[in-house]
Write an enzyme that holds these catalytic residues in place. Structure first.
Site, PDB file in Angstrom:
ATOM      1  N   CYS A 285       0.698  -1.149  -0.222  1.00 36.96           N
ATOM      2  CA  CYS A 285       0.114   0.009   0.200  1.00 36.96           C
ATOM      3  C   CYS A 285       1.144   1.577   0.365  1.00 36.96           C
ATOM      4  O   CYS A 285       1.828   1.290  -1.061  1.00 36.96           O
ATOM      5  CB  CYS A 285      -0.788  -0.420   1.039  1.00 36.96           C
ATOM      6  SG  CYS A 285      -2.192   0.914   1.005  1.00 36.96           S
ATOM      7  N   HIS A 286       0.717   2.102   0.489  1.00 35.20           N
ATOM      8  CA  HIS A 286       1.597   3.369   1.369  1.00 35.20           C
ATOM      9  C   HIS A 286       2.932   2.772   1.931  1.00 35.20           C
ATOM     10  O   HIS A 286       3.644   3.758   1.896  1.00 35.20           O
ATOM     11  CB  HIS A 286       0.884   4.213   2.143  1.00 35.20           C
ATOM     12  CG  HIS A 286       0.182   5.029   1.401  1.00 35.20           C
ATOM     13  ND1 HIS A 286      -1.523   4.019   1.281  1.00 35.20           N
ATOM     14  CD2 HIS A 286       0.198   6.186   1.212  1.00 35.20           C
ATOM     15  CE1 HIS A 286      -2.736   5.437   0.716  1.00 35.20           C
ATOM     16  NE2 HIS A 286      -1.442   6.177   1.021  1.00 35.20           N
TER      17      HIS A 286
END
Length: 170
Positions: free
Chosen positions: A104-105
């Site tokens: 994800c991030h």
């Protein structure tokens, strides 16, 4: 053979992006150490579903203590990349070709570490352009493996992320 995995995260991590891989890693006998600024602190996921006690302070560990690095997503990687200690810790794993798992991030920490240039990778939609500016070759796929680096986009990608991460630990 069981591996020691460093997990760098702080408050506002994406709950399931920590708990699901943690369960998969531990099921295979691997040992996770949660690293933040303050040992013993309780950090909380952004969904409020997971509360985790920090095992070690970034000041008390070194990359050579671990076989792999795991960076869960959420807002946590963005907060951590403001601290040079976490940036250089993550960069060391990339420089030493140790397995790195970022979902994800999570790649935000690797962007700040200037460790993605020339690498195939993916991440959450909103950071893909940042990854391109960091000179990564970005692919919109559930999991991208580039030598020692395993990246995924969202919680929906967790089965593929876990599968490929575990392969790196064999």
């Amino acid at each position: 053979m069981a591996k020691k995995i460093a997990v760098v995260m702080t408050d506002m991590f994406e709950d399931v992006e920590y708990t699901d891989p943690k369960q998969a890693f531990e099921k295979e006998g691997h040992e996770l150490t949660v690293i933040e600024s303050e040992k013993g602190k309780t950090i909380e996921g952004k969904q409020g579903e997971a509360k985790v006690t920090v095992d070690a302070s970034i000041d008390d560990v070194k990359p050579s203590d671990f076989d792999a690095l795991f960076i869960p997503g959420g807002f946590s990687p963005d907060l951590l990349r403001g601290d040079e200690k976490f940036v250089s810790f993550a960069k060391s794993f990339m420089d030493e070709d140790k397995p790195v798992f970022a979902i994800c991030h999570g790649p935000q920490l690797l962007i700040t570490a200037k460790a993605l240039e020339g690498r195939n990778a993916t991440g959450f939609t909103s950071i893909q352009v940042d990854m391109e500016y960091a000179k990564a070759k970005v692919h919109d796929k559930e999991v991208v493996v580039c030598h020692n680096l395993v990246t995924s986009r969202t919680p929906d990608d967790l089965p593929a992320f876990n599968r490929e991460s575990l392969k790196q630990l064999q």
